[in-house]
Design a protein around this motif. Structure first.
Motif, short mmCIF file in Angstrom:
data_model
loop_
_atom_site.label_atom_id
_atom_site.label_comp_id
_atom_site.label_asym_id
_atom_site.label_seq_id
_atom_site.Cartn_x
_atom_site.Cartn_y
_atom_site.Cartn_z
N LYS A 175 0.97 -1.06 0.21
CA LYS A 175 0.05 0.21 -0.01
C LYS A 175 0.76 1.36 0.05
CE LYS A 175 -3.17 -2.63 2.82
NZ LYS A 175 -4.00 -2.28 4.50
N PHE A 176 2.26 1.24 0.19
CA PHE A 176 2.99 2.29 0.05
C PHE A 176 2.73 3.12 -1.04
CE2 PHE A 176 6.74 0.88 2.94
CZ PHE A 176 5.93 0.79 4.06
N LYS A 177 2.96 4.43 -0.95
CA LYS A 177 2.37 5.46 -2.26
C LYS A 177 3.90 5.85 -2.58
CE LYS A 177 -2.02 6.73 -0.51
NZ LYS A 177 -2.26 5.99 0.53
N ILE A 178 4.05 5.98 -3.96
CA ILE A 178 5.32 6.63 -4.55
C ILE A 178 4.80 7.56 -5.60
CG2 ILE A 178 5.63 4.75 -6.27
CD1 ILE A 178 8.58 5.09 -5.80
N PRO A 179 5.40 8.99 -5.46
CA PRO A 179 4.98 9.69 -6.55
C PRO A 179 5.46 9.32 -8.08
CG PRO A 179 6.57 10.79 -5.29
CD PRO A 179 6.41 9.60 -4.65
N ILE A 180 4.65 9.80 -8.99
CA ILE A 180 4.90 9.50 -10.43
C ILE A 180 5.88 10.91 -10.70
CG2 ILE A 180 4.38 9.27 -12.71
CD1 ILE A 180 1.58 8.03 -11.53
N LEU A 181 7.15 10.70 -10.71
CA LEU A 181 8.00 11.85 -11.20
C LEU A 181 8.43 11.62 -12.46
CD1 LEU A 181 9.86 12.45 -8.01
CD2 LEU A 181 7.92 13.48 -8.51
N PRO A 182 9.17 12.82 -13.20
CA PRO A 182 9.48 12.71 -14.59
C PRO A 182 10.52 11.45 -14.76
CG PRO A 182 9.47 15.03 -14.18
CD PRO A 182 9.19 14.18 -12.73
N GLN A 183 10.32 10.77 -15.90
CA GLN A 183 11.36 9.55 -16.05
C GLN A 183 12.75 9.90 -16.12
OE1 GLN A 183 10.63 6.38 -16.31
NE2 GLN A 183 12.30 5.31 -17.09
N SER A 184 13.07 11.27 -16.69
CA SER A 184 14.47 11.88 -16.64
C SER A 184 15.05 12.21 -15.16
CB SER A 184 14.46 13.32 -17.49
OG SER A 184 13.48 14.17 -16.91
N PHE A 185 14.07 12.62 -14.39
CA PHE A 185 14.50 12.94 -13.02
C PHE A 185 14.86 11.53 -12.20
CE2 PHE A 185 13.41 13.13 -8.48
CZ PHE A 185 14.62 14.14 -8.29
#
Length: 445
Positions: A175-185
């Motif tokens: 259930k942990f959440k991870i933000p969707i950050l830019p692939q380049s980052f």
């Protein structure tokens, strides 16, 4: 200071948690921040499992490492204390067999430590005290760095359950959440972590070179300690040693001592070569100190962690003051190889009385480190240990150990390699911190 959180009854039902700790304001703040972003739950992009639940079939002749909760640290592994699992059990447990790119997270002990499996660590398997995260499309080094950031750590600590042995369960990790950050980052973070690993590899290589330089100087580069199944000694030798345990008179010890005595540069007793700092230091009650215990020492001879406490909160064994370039050596039999060079950042720190603290005008600290961690001196430290409940080597026994007086030019070369090794390790640590900081800053934009 008391804290109050106002939560909905529906949130309590959804979480299936009724303990106030779970709803601490800082946890809710992290939750709110992540929910304000586009995010994924871990089970949406990865396969998550844990290690072997059955009893382990250990086999030290096997090449298969067994990863446990003590292995993952802050984006790297300490494999020095790991055991090996039998080839048969490894093949019988494909679910728990590790693959390149797996993110391993500790679920007991220091919960939330994690690192990524690389090719050089394989073949490997895992026990039930770690979680395995196998990502489908998010770079594993980005995942591990996120989990080590405050946004990952908070989720780990929030979901810990149990009192006697706190645990993080796989069902909660999903259930942990991870933000969707830019692939380049994400790829930028991965590259920073990989650069840190390269520096660590170079650091370890230099350390090995320093070890080999010392052993070659002593003519012990390929030396193998021979353990005898039977042997004899004399009554005079027993009386002179004041020891009656048979292991003390193993012929291998006499052989090691002869090799030290044959060294061209000469030898001397420890008591004539080093200065002991064994005066008790009483910490000031309201002053904060960096405190070092045996568990804080790396297998590579540096201080990898510490506790920071006020003097009044330190344990009673916190009575040794240490300074830059001191060498600390464990006196406890099970951890005699826990030796470390005190670097500048730990000047005026406090360590446990389980350590000897020493320095020398005849042998530089870097050479002393390699010397005391060498196989031959470790054997002599082992020989000098005695006791029943807690076996340890006394100062008296340590003082009577013979050590070689290493040629000054060799000492200088060893010092250069160890100093460069420690410099690269620090740079690696700084890069890992930078990666973690960048993740946090990107989330907080």
């Amino acid at each position: 200071m008391p804290q109050i959180s106002c939560i909905k009854y529906a949130d309590v039902l959804e979480a299936r948690r009724y303990d106030a700790e779970y709803f601490k304001p800082e946890y809710l703040e992290i939750e709110e921040k992540l929910q304000s972003k586009n995010y994924l739950c871990f089970d949406e992009f990865s396969f998550i499992t844990d290690g072997i639940h059955n009893s382990i079939d250990f086999d030290e002749k096997s090449d298969v490492l067994l990863f446990s909760a003590k292995a993952p640290k802050e984006n790297f592994f300490d494999i020095s204390g790991l055991s090996h699992i039998s080839e048969i059990q490894h093949k019988q447990n494909p679910r728990t067999a590790l693959k390149e790119g797996d993110v391993i997270i500790s679920t007991v002990g220091t919960i939330g430590n994690c690192a990524v499996i690389t090719k050089d660590l394989l073949p490997a398997n895992s026990d039930r005290h770690v979680g395995i995260i196998r990502s489908k499309n998010i770079p594993p080094f980005f995942i591990s760095t996120f989990l080590l950031s405050k946004y990952g750590r908070m989720q780990s600590s929030r979901n810990v359950v149990g009192n006697v042995q706190p645990n993080l369960y796989i069902r909660d990790m999903k259930k942990f959440k991870i933000p969707i950050l830019p692939q380049s980052f994400q790829l930028q973070i991965e590259q920073i972590v990989k650069s840190a690993h390269q520096k660590q590899t170079q650091s370890k290589k230099l350390y090995r070179e320093a070890e080999e330089l010392l052993l070659a100087e002593l003519g012990l580069l390929d030396y193998q300690v021979k353990h005898s199944l039977w042997f004899t000694t004399t009554k005079n030798e027993v009386s002179e040693a004041h020891r009656y345990d048979s292991e003390y008179f193993q012929p291998k010890y006499a052989e090691i001592i002869k090799k030290i005595e044959k060294y061209d540069g000469g030898w001397d007793l420890v008591k004539n070569t080093v200065k002991f700092k064994d005066k008790n230091h009483t910490p000031k009650r309201d002053q904060k100190y960096k405190y070092l215990a045996l568990s804080n020492i790396s297998s590579q001879g540096y201080i990898q962690d510490y506790q920071e406490e006020f003097g009044k909160d330190l344990p009673s064994r916190a009575r040794r003051k240490i300074n830059t370039n001191d060498l600390i050596i464990s006196s406890i039999e099970g951890s005699l190889s826990s030796c470390a060079l005190v670097e500048k950042e730990f000047d005026d720190s406090i360590c446990s009385t389980g350590f000897f603290v020493l320095n020398s005008e005849k042998i530089n600290s870097e050479t002393l480190l390699i010397l005391f961690k060498s196989l031959v001196i470790q054997e002599l430290l082992q020989r000098g240990s005695k006791g029943t409940i807690l076996t340890a080597i006394s100062k008296t026994e340590l003082e009577l150990i013979k050590i070689p007086l290493i040629n000054q030019s060799i000492q200088n070369q060893i010092a250069e390699k160890i100093q460069e090794s420690h410099k690269l390790r620090k740079e690696s640590k700084e890069l890992l911190e930078e990666a973690k900081r960048k993740v946090e800053e990107e989330i907080e934009k």
